[in-house]
Motif scaffolding. Structure first.
Motif, PDB file in Angstrom:
ATOM      1  N   SER A  63       0.849  -1.193   0.000  1.00 35.33           N
ATOM      2  CA  SER A  63       0.000   0.000   0.000  1.00 35.33           C
ATOM      3  C   SER A  63       0.883   1.241   0.000  1.00 35.33           C
ATOM      4  CB  SER A  63      -0.942   0.001   1.207  1.00 35.33           C
ATOM      5  OG  SER A  63      -0.223  -0.156   2.415  1.00 35.33           O
ATOM      6  N   ASP A  64       0.519   2.203  -0.826  1.00 30.03           N
ATOM      7  CA  ASP A  64       1.267   3.454  -0.990  1.00 30.03           C
ATOM      8  C   ASP A  64       0.404   4.628  -0.564  1.00 30.03           C
ATOM      9  OD1 ASP A  64       3.831   3.034  -3.137  1.00 30.03           O
ATOM     10  OD2 ASP A  64       2.310   1.480  -3.140  1.00 30.03           O
ATOM     11  N   LEU A  65       1.059   5.670  -0.079  1.00 32.27           N
ATOM     12  CA  LEU A  65       0.378   6.907   0.318  1.00 32.27           C
ATOM     13  C   LEU A  65       1.224   8.101  -0.095  1.00 32.27           C
ATOM     14  CD1 LEU A  65      -1.436   8.841   2.107  1.00 32.27           C
ATOM     15  CD2 LEU A  65       0.069   8.229   4.007  1.00 32.27           C
ATOM     16  N   GLU A  66       0.558   9.118  -0.639  1.00 35.26           N
ATOM     17  CA  GLU A  66       1.223  10.413  -0.828  1.00 35.26           C
ATOM     18  C   GLU A  66       0.195  11.513  -0.649  1.00 35.26           C
ATOM     19  OE1 GLU A  66       4.570  12.654  -3.523  1.00 35.26           O
ATOM     20  OE2 GLU A  66       3.255  11.231  -4.567  1.00 35.26           O
ATOM     21  N   ASP A  67       0.621  12.597   0.010  1.00 37.59           N
ATOM     22  CA  ASP A  67      -0.191  13.805   0.147  1.00 37.59           C
ATOM     23  C   ASP A  67       0.750  14.995   0.260  1.00 37.59           C
ATOM     24  OD1 ASP A  67       0.772  13.811   2.768  1.00 37.59           O
ATOM     25  OD2 ASP A  67      -1.153  13.311   3.688  1.00 37.59           O
ATOM     26  N   ASP A  68       0.239  16.115   0.730  1.00 35.11           N
ATOM     27  CA  ASP A  68       1.062  17.325   0.832  1.00 35.11           C
ATOM     28  C   ASP A  68       2.304  17.092   1.667  1.00 35.11           C
ATOM     29  OD1 ASP A  68      -1.446  18.141  -0.155  1.00 35.11           O
ATOM     30  OD2 ASP A  68      -1.303  20.099   0.791  1.00 35.11           O
ATOM     31  N   TYR A  69       2.182  16.301   2.748  1.00 31.68           N
ATOM     32  CA  TYR A  69       3.232  16.206   3.760  1.00 31.68           C
ATOM     33  C   TYR A  69       3.944  14.864   3.804  1.00 31.68           C
ATOM     34  CZ  TYR A  69       0.087  19.911   5.288  1.00 31.68           C
ATOM     35  OH  TYR A  69      -0.725  21.020   5.324  1.00 31.68           O
ATOM     36  N   GLY A  81      -7.867  11.957   6.416  1.00 33.55           N
ATOM     37  CA  GLY A  81      -7.392  12.888   5.400  1.00 33.55           C
ATOM     38  C   GLY A  81      -7.895  14.290   5.654  1.00 33.55           C
ATOM     39  N   ALA A  82      -9.162  14.408   6.027  1.00 34.34           N
ATOM     40  CA  ALA A  82      -9.741  15.729   6.295  1.00 34.34           C
ATOM     41  C   ALA A  82      -9.095  16.381   7.510  1.00 34.34           C
ATOM     42  CB  ALA A  82     -11.248  15.601   6.496  1.00 34.34           C
ATOM     43  N   ILE A  83      -8.707  15.574   8.506  1.00 35.48           N
ATOM     44  CA  ILE A  83      -8.015  16.119   9.674  1.00 35.48           C
ATOM     45  C   ILE A  83      -6.628  16.628   9.286  1.00 35.48           C
ATOM     46  CG2 ILE A  83      -6.936  15.488  11.872  1.00 35.48           C
ATOM     47  CD1 ILE A  83      -9.351  13.628  12.363  1.00 35.48           C
ATOM     48  N   VAL A  84      -5.882  15.816   8.535  1.00 29.59           N
ATOM     49  CA  VAL A  84      -4.543  16.239   8.101  1.00 29.59           C
ATOM     50  C   VAL A  84      -4.622  17.504   7.259  1.00 29.59           C
ATOM     51  CG1 VAL A  84      -2.517  15.591   6.737  1.00 29.59           C
ATOM     52  CG2 VAL A  84      -3.619  13.901   8.216  1.00 29.59           C
ATOM     53  N   ALA A  85      -5.690  17.629   6.475  1.00 32.37           N
ATOM     54  CA  ALA A  85      -5.852  18.789   5.592  1.00 32.37           C
ATOM     55  C   ALA A  85      -5.897  20.105   6.353  1.00 32.37           C
ATOM     56  CB  ALA A  85      -7.114  18.632   4.749  1.00 32.37           C
ATOM     57  N   HIS A  86      -6.274  20.075   7.630  1.00 26.11           N
ATOM     58  CA  HIS A  86      -6.313  21.309   8.422  1.00 26.11           C
ATOM     59  C   HIS A  86      -4.942  21.980   8.486  1.00 26.11           C
ATOM     60  CE1 HIS A  86     -10.423  21.371   9.716  1.00 26.11           C
ATOM     61  NE2 HIS A  86     -10.358  20.194  10.295  1.00 26.11           N
ATOM     62  N   GLY A  87      -3.879  21.199   8.284  1.00 32.41           N
ATOM     63  CA  GLY A  87      -2.541  21.767   8.337  1.00 32.41           C
ATOM     64  C   GLY A  87      -2.300  22.856   7.311  1.00 32.41           C
ATOM     65  N   ARG A  88      -3.075  22.847   6.230  1.00 33.69           N
ATOM     66  CA  ARG A  88      -2.897  23.877   5.206  1.00 33.69           C
ATOM     67  C   ARG A  88      -3.276  25.262   5.714  1.00 33.69           C
ATOM     68  NH1 ARG A  88      -2.701  22.615  -0.287  1.00 33.69           N
ATOM     69  NH2 ARG A  88      -4.027  24.428  -0.728  1.00 33.69           N
ATOM     70  N   ALA A  89      -4.141  25.310   6.723  1.00 33.53           N
ATOM     71  CA  ALA A  89      -4.617  26.604   7.229  1.00 33.53           C
ATOM     72  C   ALA A  89      -3.832  27.090   8.441  1.00 33.53           C
ATOM     73  CB  ALA A  89      -6.099  26.488   7.596  1.00 33.53           C
ATOM     74  N   ILE A  90      -2.848  26.300   8.885  1.00 37.69           N
ATOM     75  CA  ILE A  90      -2.067  26.656  10.067  1.00 37.69           C
ATOM     76  C   ILE A  90      -0.673  27.095   9.626  1.00 37.69           C
ATOM     77  CG2 ILE A  90      -1.134  25.833  12.267  1.00 37.69           C
ATOM     78  CD1 ILE A  90      -3.310  23.665  12.233  1.00 37.69           C
ATOM     79  N   PRO A  91      -0.237  28.299   9.997  1.00 43.25           N
ATOM     80  CA  PRO A  91       1.118  28.724   9.637  1.00 43.25           C
ATOM     81  C   PRO A  91       2.149  27.702  10.103  1.00 43.25           C
ATOM     82  CG  PRO A  91      -0.115  30.554  10.578  1.00 43.25           C
ATOM     83  CD  PRO A  91      -0.957  29.326  10.774  1.00 43.25           C
ATOM     84  N   THR A 149     -10.050  17.679  -0.624  1.00 51.44           N
ATOM     85  CA  THR A 149     -10.749  18.650   0.211  1.00 51.44           C
ATOM     86  C   THR A 149     -10.470  20.040  -0.336  1.00 51.44           C
ATOM     87  OG1 THR A 149      -9.052  19.249   1.837  1.00 51.44           O
ATOM     88  CG2 THR A 149     -10.192  17.162   2.175  1.00 51.44           C
ATOM     89  N   SER A 150     -11.449  20.876  -0.258  1.00 54.17           N
ATOM     90  CA  SER A 150     -11.242  22.275  -0.640  1.00 54.17           C
ATOM     91  C   SER A 150     -10.749  23.053   0.573  1.00 54.17           C
ATOM     92  CB  SER A 150     -12.546  22.890  -1.152  1.00 54.17           C
ATOM     93  OG  SER A 150     -13.542  22.872  -0.135  1.00 54.17           O
ATOM     94  N   ASP A 151      -9.953  24.079   0.338  1.00 50.47           N
ATOM     95  CA  ASP A 151      -9.600  24.978   1.426  1.00 50.47           C
ATOM     96  C   ASP A 151     -10.854  25.713   1.888  1.00 50.47           C
ATOM     97  OD1 ASP A 151      -6.904  24.301   1.366  1.00 50.47           O
ATOM     98  OD2 ASP A 151      -6.382  25.892  -0.061  1.00 50.47           O
ATOM     99  N   PRO A 152     -10.955  26.047   3.190  1.00 43.00           N
ATOM    100  CA  PRO A 152     -12.179  26.689   3.684  1.00 43.00           C
ATOM    101  C   PRO A 152     -12.441  28.044   3.024  1.00 43.00           C
ATOM    102  CG  PRO A 152     -10.797  25.920   5.501  1.00 43.00           C
ATOM    103  CD  PRO A 152      -9.973  25.812   4.254  1.00 43.00           C
ATOM    104  N   VAL A 153     -13.685  28.285   2.666  1.00 47.62           N
ATOM    105  CA  VAL A 153     -14.149  29.583   2.188  1.00 47.62           C
ATOM    106  C   VAL A 153     -15.378  29.932   3.019  1.00 47.62           C
ATOM    107  CG1 VAL A 153     -15.085  30.892   0.263  1.00 47.62           C
ATOM    108  CG2 VAL A 153     -13.305  29.183  -0.150  1.00 47.62           C
TER     109      VAL A 153
END
Length: 239
Positions: A26-32, A181-191, A117-121
């Protein structure tokens, strides 16, 4: 007219599972993250665990490779998906990969899961899971709580266990994958400077265990797969 989720800035994660006689990977890739786990098995028992970290966010993450081997080598293959008591002492992503591999060890065709996931608007996010390219689960989050599906309305991502456990086995797998995945995605909004002190983190993974967090330093390339045409786990020129 609504903009397609693919065209919105946001987080992307891909899992891919392939299996053959006596092995499954099994393979995984995302932003981080970029990593993979191969389980070798014989007679229903895991005979070898082969984790590889290509890209990880902390200097201490590679130490989790040996921890995963110790966790699952010699375990009955059927028991791997239920082994959650030791997940926090592992790299949770490697642990998820081992679980996914064991669940699909005898699949005849490759399996791909994509999370978008979309970034929050205005506090609103769209969250979608695709199986082999087809949407199979869609959530909408508003101000940190799910607005859709109706059965989970009003819950945060951290409150979803009862909802997930109400689903059938396939639905549970999909919901767990989408939730994390949705939890990890929150990292995009945190400096980045606000998420780079491991000593402030609860002990939820290998790196954040007390003996490791004191020496963990942030490292690793962060990629935005919502820009350009390259998708997670796609081959790169010169790679």
């Amino acid at each position: 007219m609504a903009v397609a989720l693919d065209d919105l800035p946001g987080y992307r994660r891909r899992f891919r599972v392939t299996a053959g006689p006596g092995w499954v990977r099994s393979d995984l890739e995302d932003d981080y993250h970029h990593m993979h786990v191969t389980l070798r098995h014989q007679g229903g028992v895991v005979t070898a665990v082969e984790p590889v970290m290509v890209r990880a966010p902390w200097t201490t993450c590679p130490g989790a490779v040996e921890r995963l081997k110790a966790t699952f080598t010699g375990a009955p293959l059927a028991d791997v998906p239920g082994r959650n008591s030791d997940k926090a002492t592992n790299c949770t992503h490697l642990h998820d990969l081992a679980t996914l591999a064991a669940t699909h060890a005898f699949d005849r065709e490759p399996l791909t899961y994509d999370i978008l996931t979309s970034d929050p608007v205005d506090g609103r996010r769209r969250i979608e899971l695709r199986r082999n390219g087809e949407p199979v689960m869609t959530w909408v989050e508003q101000d940190g709580r799910l607005a859709e599906p109706a059965a989970a309305s009003g819950l945060t991502l951290l409150q979803l266990r009862p909802f997930i456990e109400s689903l059938d086995a396939e639905g549970q797998e999909r919901a767990r994958i989408l939730r994390w995945g949705a939890i990890v995605a929150h990292g995009r909004a945190i400096p980045l400077e606000n998420q780079s002190d491991a000593t402030r983190m609860p002990p939820t993974c290998f790196t954040f265990q007390p003996e490791n967090k004191v020496k963990a330093a942030r490292v690793g390339e962060i990629r935005d797969f919502s820009k350009g045409t390259l998708k997670p786990l796609e081959p790169r020129t010169g790679a």
